[in-house]
Enzyme design. Structure first.
Site, mmCIF file in Angstrom:
data_model
loop_
_atom_site.group_PDB
_atom_site.id
_atom_site.type_symbol
_atom_site.label_atom_id
_atom_site.label_comp_id
_atom_site.label_asym_id
_atom_site.label_seq_id
_atom_site.Cartn_x
_atom_site.Cartn_y
_atom_site.Cartn_z
ATOM 1 N N GLU A 6 8.153 -17.650 -3.745
ATOM 2 C CA GLU A 6 8.480 -16.382 -4.397
ATOM 3 C C GLU A 6 9.813 -16.136 -4.352
ATOM 4 O O GLU A 6 10.326 -15.625 -5.348
ATOM 5 C CB GLU A 6 7.340 -15.111 -3.938
ATOM 6 C CG GLU A 6 7.607 -13.996 -4.875
ATOM 7 C CD GLU A 6 6.711 -12.965 -4.408
ATOM 8 O OE1 GLU A 6 5.917 -13.115 -3.605
ATOM 9 O OE2 GLU A 6 6.956 -11.430 -4.730
ATOM 10 N N GLU A 66 0.958 -1.320 -0.006
ATOM 11 C CA GLU A 66 0.050 0.007 -0.001
ATOM 12 C C GLU A 66 0.985 1.213 0.032
ATOM 13 O O GLU A 66 2.139 1.242 0.412
ATOM 14 C CB GLU A 66 -0.931 0.072 1.205
ATOM 15 C CG GLU A 66 -1.682 -1.346 1.292
ATOM 16 C CD GLU A 66 -2.774 -0.991 2.484
ATOM 17 O OE1 GLU A 66 -2.702 -0.431 3.381
ATOM 18 O OE2 GLU A 66 -3.457 -2.330 2.486
ATOM 19 N N GLN A 95 30.473 -2.629 -17.195
ATOM 20 C CA GLN A 95 31.707 -1.642 -17.241
ATOM 21 C C GLN A 95 32.604 -2.175 -18.433
ATOM 22 O O GLN A 95 33.094 -1.036 -19.055
ATOM 23 C CB GLN A 95 32.452 -1.900 -15.936
ATOM 24 C CG GLN A 95 33.770 -1.132 -15.782
ATOM 25 C CD GLN A 95 33.459 0.426 -15.780
ATOM 26 O OE1 GLN A 95 32.300 0.707 -15.132
ATOM 27 N NE2 GLN A 95 34.349 1.462 -15.880
ATOM 28 N N GLU A 101 16.834 -6.510 3.058
ATOM 29 C CA GLU A 101 17.099 -6.364 4.862
ATOM 30 C C GLU A 101 15.804 -7.163 5.770
ATOM 31 O O GLU A 101 16.307 -7.674 6.567
ATOM 32 C CB GLU A 101 16.801 -4.880 5.241
ATOM 33 C CG GLU A 101 17.713 -3.893 4.616
ATOM 34 C CD GLU A 101 17.595 -3.594 3.369
ATOM 35 O OE1 GLU A 101 16.735 -3.989 2.911
ATOM 36 O OE2 GLU A 101 18.627 -2.888 2.704
HETATM 37 C C1 LIG Z 1 8.817 -3.078 -9.908
HETATM 38 C C2 LIG Z 1 7.912 -3.503 -8.569
HETATM 39 C C3 LIG Z 1 7.135 -4.373 -8.585
HETATM 40 C C4 LIG Z 1 6.353 -4.815 -7.439
HETATM 41 N N1 LIG Z 1 5.466 -5.863 -7.502
HETATM 42 C C5 LIG Z 1 4.510 -6.038 -6.479
HETATM 43 C C6 LIG Z 1 3.335 -6.800 -6.411
HETATM 44 O O1 LIG Z 1 3.072 -7.296 -7.617
HETATM 45 N N2 LIG Z 1 2.449 -6.895 -5.398
HETATM 46 C C7 LIG Z 1 2.885 -6.214 -4.294
HETATM 47 O O2 LIG Z 1 1.977 -6.308 -3.239
HETATM 48 N N3 LIG Z 1 3.968 -5.493 -4.107
HETATM 49 C C8 LIG Z 1 4.817 -5.425 -5.268
HETATM 50 N N4 LIG Z 1 5.774 -4.390 -4.945
HETATM 51 C C9 LIG Z 1 6.096 -3.698 -3.924
HETATM 52 C C10 LIG Z 1 7.133 -4.244 -3.072
HETATM 53 O O3 LIG Z 1 7.200 -5.844 -2.785
HETATM 54 C C11 LIG Z 1 7.777 -3.287 -1.956
HETATM 55 O O4 LIG Z 1 8.263 -2.177 -2.390
HETATM 56 C C12 LIG Z 1 8.863 -4.110 -0.950
HETATM 57 O O5 LIG Z 1 7.818 -4.907 -0.230
HETATM 58 C C13 LIG Z 1 9.096 -2.813 0.135
HETATM 59 O O6 LIG Z 1 8.066 -2.132 0.728
HETATM 60 P P1 LIG Z 1 7.864 -0.470 0.473
HETATM 61 O O7 LIG Z 1 8.329 -0.080 -0.783
HETATM 62 O O8 LIG Z 1 7.038 -0.211 1.249
HETATM 63 O O9 LIG Z 1 9.508 -0.066 1.283
HETATM 64 P P2 LIG Z 1 9.344 0.080 3.174
HETATM 65 O O10 LIG Z 1 8.637 -1.103 3.647
HETATM 66 O O11 LIG Z 1 9.030 1.554 3.055
HETATM 67 O O12 LIG Z 1 10.902 0.027 3.305
HETATM 68 C C14 LIG Z 1 12.026 0.786 2.523
HETATM 69 C C15 LIG Z 1 13.201 0.347 3.233
HETATM 70 O O13 LIG Z 1 13.536 0.373 4.422
HETATM 71 C C16 LIG Z 1 14.403 -0.689 4.889
HETATM 72 N N5 LIG Z 1 13.542 -1.518 5.666
HETATM 73 C C17 LIG Z 1 12.420 -1.699 5.958
HETATM 74 N N6 LIG Z 1 11.867 -2.551 7.178
HETATM 75 C C18 LIG Z 1 12.965 -3.029 7.450
HETATM 76 C C19 LIG Z 1 13.313 -3.641 8.740
HETATM 77 N N7 LIG Z 1 12.335 -4.567 9.570
HETATM 78 N N8 LIG Z 1 14.905 -3.794 8.962
HETATM 79 C C20 LIG Z 1 15.616 -3.273 8.357
HETATM 80 N N9 LIG Z 1 15.375 -2.413 7.101
HETATM 81 C C21 LIG Z 1 13.971 -2.073 6.796
HETATM 82 C C22 LIG Z 1 14.720 -1.395 3.762
HETATM 83 O O14 LIG Z 1 15.955 -1.135 3.094
HETATM 84 C C23 LIG Z 1 13.424 -1.166 2.963
HETATM 85 O O15 LIG Z 1 13.804 -1.225 1.393
HETATM 86 C C24 LIG Z 1 6.531 -4.167 -6.274
HETATM 87 C C25 LIG Z 1 7.444 -3.113 -5.970
HETATM 88 C C26 LIG Z 1 8.156 -2.940 -7.387
HETATM 89 C C27 LIG Z 1 9.193 -1.828 -7.337
#
Ligand SMILES: Cc1cc2nc3c(=O)[nH]c(=O)nc-3n(C[C@H](O)[C@H](O)[C@H](O)COP(=O)(O)OP(=O)(O)OC[C@H]3O[C@@H](n4cnc5c(N)ncnc54)[C@H](O)[C@@H]3O)c2cc1C
Length: 381
Positions: A246, A130, A340, A371
């Site tokens: 997955e 979300e 590269q 992470e």
């Molecule tokens: C091209 C693409 C396709 C996708 N397809 C799907 C899909 O089909 N269905 C779906 O539901 N989602 C999908 N996603 C979403 C994807 O699974 C999420 O972007 C991912 O799970 C990370 O969630 P977020 O973006 O909210 O990052 P956040 O949860 O905000 O996290 C940001 C960063 O914070 C750090 N972080 C977060 N939590 C922790 C922790 N506990 N400990 C240490 N570090 C932490 C990590 O570095 C993380 O990358 C897709 C994303 C992309 C970019």
């Protein structure tokens, strides 16, 4: 000369299957890659063609329209998809959704959805993320409220692969917000349902051939029998059960993609000349490629272990998480080092190596950020 590599799980039957997937990839996926990137999605026809070849649900019983194979067949498809460098046909997503339905669904749900998914007539998506939460799945705010014989869904999802094309989406929603993880359920939503709306296709750094989108649910009302498996509050458990597969899939694709990068680079450095000799004649080039070859080989060995465990039914979540973070990070390193050696051409999207580079980055983010995978592994030590 290095001997051609054939993993222990690769039977003669699988070699033939692999050949047919490679042919499909060379004759169809690769030539359409740039077109699908420009159009921000693959064509419906591509899904049907993949369905005809039996590669969408290769390891689902034929009684549900699948090809009746094993996880080894799925592994062949994922590895070849990675090797193809084609980002358009998100077969992995249909595979994931198919397996949620196969492993957690009611008999009726399996009969209703699986044959269409396998044939490519139905494109599927799963909507967990979300705008406000991705990694922390327990914090989802999308609500599915039981009213009589229906669930009324309200909320917004983002980054959803197959968002424009999907005919069905499994939605992660709260059926009881007071219960935390136990209040999460998975609901199968037919995208023709009033109240379901697709947002725009998102502009991405790579994987431009996938229609990653927002989606909205505004009093989207579905019959109560759309609850996956028919049990409320089982969603978090179902996710935890299926997510390792997955993650294994992403690791296998990483292995395919980095092998492709190596192959492209070996060809290029033999042709490209600098200072009066081919690039391969510089010791640096050979040292880089030796490192890359070793990493590609180690990654393949790791993913073959994962595939074997998947076939044996012994793949545990920790191993799947390790493979996901380790292989996708090696993928990014290897492709970066290969790029590269292409010099400026490596930065041109016309060259497959540039597209492999751009596509690789997200592998460390989706499917659970790396992470999160480290957390899951570290917790068990
Ligand atoms: C091209 C693409 C396709 C996708 N397809 C799907 C899909 O089909 N269905 C779906 O539901 N989602 C999908 N996603 C979403 C994807 O699974 C999420 O972007 C991912 O799970 C990370 O969630 P977020 O973006 O909210 O990052 P956040 O949860 O905000 O996290 C940001 C960063 O914070 C750090 N972080 C977060 N939590 C922790 C922790 N506990 N400990 C240490 N570090 C932490 C990590 O570095 C993380 O990358 C897709 C994303 C992309 C970019």
């Amino acid at each position: 000369m290095l001997k051609p590599y054939k993993p222990a799980w690769m039977t003669e039957d699988l070699v033939q299957f692999n050949d047919s997937v490679r042919r499909f990839s060379k004759e169809y996926l690769e030539p359409n890659d740039i077109k699908w990137r420009q159009e921000k999605m693959a064509s419906r026809d591509a899904w049907r063609k993949a369905g005809e070849l039996g590669i969408i649900l290769p390891d689902v019983p034929d009684t549900y329209g699948g090809s009746g194979g094993t996880p080894a067949h799925a592994a062949v498809v994922f590895w070849e998809l990675g090797y193809s460098g084609n980002s358009g046909l998100a077969l992995g997503l249909n595979h994931i959704v198919g397996h949620y339905i196969l492993n957690c669904g009611t008999e009726e749900q399996k009969q209703r959805w699986l044959p269409g998914i396998a044939s490519g007539e139905i494109v599927a998506a799963i909507a967990m993320t979300e705008p406000g939460t991705g990694s922390d799945l327990q914090a989802v705010r999308t609500r599915a409220e039981r009213r009589g014989d229906s669930y009324v869904i309200n909320g917004a999802k983002t980054f959803i692969t197959n968002g424009q094309l999907c005919d069905v989406v499994i939605v992660v929603a709260k059926t009881d917000p007071a219960l935390g993880a136990k209040g999460i359920s998975l609901i199968i939503v037919d995208t023709n349902t009033p109240g379901f709306q697709r947002g725009k296709v998102l502009e991405k750094l790579g994987m431009e051939g996938q229609d990653t989108s927002e989606m909205f649910f505004d009093d989207c009302t579905v019959p109560a029998d759309c609850l996956l498996g028919g049990h409320e509050g089982r969603g978090f458990y179902q996710l935890m059960e299926q997510l390792p597969f997955e993650r294994a899939q992403l690791a296998i694709q990483a292995s395919g993609a980095m092998t492709r990068a190596l192959d492209l680079t070996v060809d290029y450095v033999k042709e490209r000349h600098a200072f009066g000799k081919p690039l391969i004649d510089f010791q640096n080039t050979r040292f880089v490629l030796a490192d890359v070859k070793a990493t590609v080989t180690a990654t393949r060995a790791f993913t073959d272990m994962v595939v074997q465990q998947w076939i044996d039914g012994t793949l545990d979540p920790v191993t799947a998480s390790m493979a996901k973070f380790w292989c996708t990070e090696r993928q990014c390193e290897v492709i970066d080092r290969c790029l590269q050696l292409f010099g400026g051409y490596g930065y041109m999207k016309e060259y497959p190596i540039a597209r492999l580079y751009a596509d690789a980055r997200v592998q460390r983010i989706y499917g659970g950020a790396n992470e999160i995978q480290r957390e899951l592994v570290g917790r068990q030590l």
